[in-house]
Design a protein around this motif. Structure first.
Motif, PDB file in Angstrom:
ATOM      1  N   GLU A 371      18.422   6.091   0.752  1.00  0.00           N
ATOM      2  CA  GLU A 371      18.298   5.791   2.019  1.00  0.00           C
ATOM      3  C   GLU A 371      16.995   5.480   2.074  1.00  0.00           C
ATOM      4  O   GLU A 371      16.386   4.323   2.519  1.00  0.00           O
ATOM      5  N   ALA A 372      16.134   6.372   2.568  1.00  0.00           N
ATOM      6  CA  ALA A 372      14.947   6.539   2.023  1.00  0.00           C
ATOM      7  C   ALA A 372      13.885   6.114   1.606  1.00  0.00           C
ATOM      8  O   ALA A 372      12.924   4.686   1.536  1.00  0.00           O
ATOM      9  N   VAL A 373      14.304   5.352   0.103  1.00  0.00           N
ATOM     10  CA  VAL A 373      13.996   5.090  -1.169  1.00  0.00           C
ATOM     11  C   VAL A 373      13.943   3.575  -0.724  1.00  0.00           C
ATOM     12  O   VAL A 373      12.940   2.457  -1.019  1.00  0.00           O
ATOM     13  N   ALA A 374      15.098   2.909  -0.389  1.00  0.00           N
ATOM     14  CA  ALA A 374      15.704   1.937  -0.273  1.00  0.00           C
ATOM     15  C   ALA A 374      14.174   0.954   1.103  1.00  0.00           C
ATOM     16  O   ALA A 374      14.018  -0.158   0.693  1.00  0.00           O
ATOM     17  N   TYR A 375      14.474   1.563   2.048  1.00  0.00           N
ATOM     18  CA  TYR A 375      13.767   1.406   2.962  1.00  0.00           C
ATOM     19  C   TYR A 375      12.487   1.069   2.607  1.00  0.00           C
ATOM     20  O   TYR A 375      11.548  -0.107   3.028  1.00  0.00           O
ATOM     21  N   TYR A 376      11.519   2.312   1.780  1.00  0.00           N
ATOM     22  CA  TYR A 376       9.852   2.365   1.671  1.00  0.00           C
ATOM     23  C   TYR A 376      10.422   0.724   0.364  1.00  0.00           C
ATOM     24  O   TYR A 376       9.220   0.164   0.254  1.00  0.00           O
ATOM     25  N   ALA A 377      11.255   0.820  -0.619  1.00  0.00           N
ATOM     26  CA  ALA A 377      11.349  -0.582  -1.189  1.00  0.00           C
ATOM     27  C   ALA A 377      10.660  -2.156  -0.530  1.00  0.00           C
ATOM     28  O   ALA A 377      10.306  -2.323  -0.845  1.00  0.00           O
ATOM     29  N   ALA A 378      11.781  -1.784  -0.059  1.00  0.00           N
ATOM     30  CA  ALA A 378      11.925  -2.910   1.101  1.00  0.00           C
ATOM     31  C   ALA A 378      10.445  -3.579   1.628  1.00  0.00           C
ATOM     32  O   ALA A 378      10.441  -4.218   2.346  1.00  0.00           O
ATOM     33  N   CYS A 379      10.219  -2.325   2.505  1.00  0.00           N
ATOM     34  CA  CYS A 379       8.373  -2.591   3.621  1.00  0.00           C
ATOM     35  C   CYS A 379       7.599  -2.745   2.221  1.00  0.00           C
ATOM     36  O   CYS A 379       6.627  -3.358   3.063  1.00  0.00           O
ATOM     37  N   GLU A 380       7.584  -1.981   1.428  1.00  0.00           N
ATOM     38  CA  GLU A 380       6.194  -2.625   0.023  1.00  0.00           C
ATOM     39  C   GLU A 380       6.747  -4.138  -0.119  1.00  0.00           C
ATOM     40  O   GLU A 380       6.065  -4.476  -0.384  1.00  0.00           O
ATOM     41  N   ALA A 381       7.851  -4.045  -0.742  1.00  0.00           N
ATOM     42  CA  ALA A 381       8.232  -5.537  -1.062  1.00  0.00           C
ATOM     43  C   ALA A 381       7.557  -6.673   0.192  1.00  0.00           C
ATOM     44  O   ALA A 381       7.197  -7.478  -0.464  1.00  0.00           O
ATOM     45  N   LEU A 382       7.954  -6.380   1.179  1.00  0.00           N
ATOM     46  CA  LEU A 382       7.883  -7.262   2.519  1.00  0.00           C
ATOM     47  C   LEU A 382       6.164  -7.653   2.287  1.00  0.00           C
ATOM     48  O   LEU A 382       4.873  -8.129   2.941  1.00  0.00           O
ATOM     49  N   ASN A 383       5.294  -6.176   2.072  1.00  0.00           N
ATOM     50  CA  ASN A 383       4.264  -6.395   2.231  1.00  0.00           C
ATOM     51  C   ASN A 383       3.285  -7.004   1.111  1.00  0.00           C
ATOM     52  O   ASN A 383       2.269  -7.556   1.063  1.00  0.00           O
ATOM     53  N   ASN A 384       4.325  -7.028   0.106  1.00  0.00           N
ATOM     54  CA  ASN A 384       3.101  -7.827  -0.900  1.00  0.00           C
ATOM     55  C   ASN A 384       4.069  -9.168  -0.464  1.00  0.00           C
ATOM     56  O   ASN A 384       3.060 -10.019  -0.826  1.00  0.00           O
ATOM     57  N   VAL A 385       4.638  -9.506  -0.151  1.00  0.00           N
ATOM     58  CA  VAL A 385       5.590 -11.093   0.695  1.00  0.00           C
ATOM     59  C   VAL A 385       3.604 -11.358   1.372  1.00  0.00           C
ATOM     60  O   VAL A 385       3.014 -12.244   1.381  1.00  0.00           O
ATOM     61  N   THR A 386       3.991 -10.392   2.238  1.00  0.00           N
ATOM     62  CA  THR A 386       2.577 -11.041   3.384  1.00  0.00           C
ATOM     63  C   THR A 386       1.686 -10.909   2.772  1.00  0.00           C
ATOM     64  O   THR A 386       0.566 -11.917   3.293  1.00  0.00           O
ATOM     65  N   LYS A 387       0.690 -10.541   1.526  1.00  0.00           N
ATOM     66  CA  LYS A 387      -0.226 -10.434   0.906  1.00  0.00           C
ATOM     67  C   LYS A 387      -0.410 -11.345   0.345  1.00  0.00           C
ATOM     68  O   LYS A 387      -1.684 -11.591  -0.190  1.00  0.00           O
TER      69      LYS A 387
END
Length: 466
Positions: A371-387
């Motif tokens: 769960e922690a790895v998936a949450y981190y991956a989702a946050c990083e992916a959303l951050n990449n989308v934003t940037k």
């Protein structure tokens, strides 16, 4: 080398891998799109293999020529006295066939292996790192000797010969079936048109039969193409990468480099937290302390002003709590611990500046680490989308992928899809290397389908019981 399917649901014939420093698991894949396009690329790839096959066969041919000359020379009866001119020719032949041709064969074979490794990395996402050299401390002369005449050099000659024979067979088969079959069918169509204009209907039997045979041959060739490509990949994996001792050494290099990057990432994260606390919460706490000190000084002389200062301090304390909560949320949100990924992903999506649709299909919770790895991956992916993506809509999906009957583990699959500009490049500071490291630490894989102008699909497969 341990290779995994790099398709990630988007194809399996092309891609690029993360990280470039390592061999082993393909991590990021750029797919070629629709099936017809993939088939076209496969056909072109096999035709390229056919063209390269002639080059790959050169080292073996050179060695055969050299060995043939040596054998004929040894088998030829020697005379006691040879003319000076004959001795001169013999010395020249020895220099050419014994001194020059064998090292030329090994060097050409090394060049062929380099070309093939580049193709594996560019087309299939299989990237090799150089294994540690156990004799790196040898003298330059010994290193040069081993480079030209060592075991690896002769192994490369054998590899290029086998790869050349396979390229001739597979590429030739595709050319005969697809190219010649398609060309014959096209030419027969022109023949039919010519017969309809100038000939008689009785003359249509031949061109019609040729059209049918040509189309069937092309279809059979297109059907065989993925299997021919698969056999080529298997051949390259076995011959180029799968030596057990080399695989172990590459794995050690992989772990060492991954550990160094994780240390760097941890240090960067520590610096970020320290900066956030110093610039935000620490300054607010200092202001809160000063406000309470002023209120305490005015309690006796000016109760109303003291009450205002206490109210102000209370508001500042709430702001400090909110700021600390933001800092802690980047580490491990409480909602993830208490309620799981199904509740944490909508919270992460709600903080994104672009509209995010969350689609979660999880009947039960995976392991806390997954769960922690998936949450981190989702946050990083959303951050990449934003940037980087300039997207207007994003979809985050999480599901459980059941293992096959052969004992494979269940996977937690996280998919982040956007409609942005695509072209995600791990070398341009998108954070994909750090994300790959986090996934690789739990034996997960990362696949990215990101054609230019076609949006990005990031797929992270994480072991359910990581």
């Amino acid at each position: 080398m341990t290779e995994q399917n790099t398709g990630g649901g988007v194809g399996s014939t092309g891609g690029r891998t993360l990280p470039r420093l390592f061999s082993g698991l393909p991590r990021v894949t750029v797919d070629h799109g629709p099936t017809w396009k993939a088939r076209s690329i496969e056909v072109l790839h096999l035709m390229t293999s056919l063209a390269l096959a002639l080059f790959y066969l050169v080292p073996g041919f050179v060695l055969v020529v050299s060995a043939t000359w040596i054998g004929l020379t040894i088998a030829t009866p020697w005379q006691e006295a040879l003319p000076i001119r004959v001795w001169h020719e013999l010395v020249v032949d020895v220099v050419v066939f014994v001194v020059l041709l064998p090292p030329a064969a090994t060097l050409i074979a090394r060049l062929g292996c380099t070309v093939q490794r580049r193709r594996l990395g560019t087309v299939f996402g299989i990237v090799e790192s150089g294994a540690p050299d156990p004799l790196a401390d040898d003298t330059p002369l010994l290193r040069t000797w081993r480079f030209v005449y060592g075991r690896d050099a002769w192994s490369m000659v054998a590899y290029t010969t086998i790869a050349g024979l396979h390229g001739l067979l597979a590429g030739g088969l595709v050319v005969v079936l697809v190219v010649c079959g398609g060309a014959s069918a096209a030419a027969a169509l022109f023949g039919i048109a010519f017969v309809l204009l100038l000939g008689s209907p009785a003359d249509l039997a031949g061109p019609l039969g040729l059209v049918v045979v040509g189309v069937l041959a092309a279809l059979v060739g297109l059907r065989l193409t993925p299997y021919l490509v698969a056999t080529e990949v298997l051949l390259h994996r076995v011959l180029l990468f799968d030596a057990p001792e080399v695989r172990v050494r590459r794995r050690l290099m992989h772990l060492q480099n991954s550990r160094l990057r994780m240390v760097d990432a941890a240090e960067a994260e520590r610096t970020r937290i320290e900066r956030d606390l110093h610039d935000g919460a620490q300054q607010r706490l200092l202001a809160l302390t000063m406000t309470l000190t002023r209120a305490r000084a005015r309690v006796a002389s000016d109760p109303e002003r003291a009450l205002e200062l206490i109210t102000e301090a209370q508001q500042e304390s709430k702001e400090v709590m909110d700021e600390l909560r933001q800092v802690a949320r980047g580490l491990h949100p409480r909602v993830l611990t208490d309620h799981g990924l199904a509740s944490a992903l909508p919270v992460a999506a709600g903080r994104a500046p672009v509209p995010v649709r969350v689609d979660i299909d999880l009947e039960e919770r995976p392991s806390p680490r997954a769960e922690a790895v998936a949450y981190y991956a989702a946050c990083e992916a959303l951050n990449n989308v934003t940037k980087h993506a300039r997207a207007e809509e994003v979809t985050v999906a999480a599901e459980r992928v059941r293992g096959a009957a052969r004992g494979r583990r269940d996977l937690l699959r996280l998919t982040v899809t956007d409609d942005g500009v695509g072209g995600a490049d791990p070398e341009s500071g998108t954070g994909l290397y750090g994300l790959w490291d986090r996934l690789d630490a739990v034996d997960g894989t990362l696949n990215v389908h990101s054609p230019e102008g076609g949006g990005t699909v990031l797929t992270a497969d994480i072991p359910w019981e990581a």
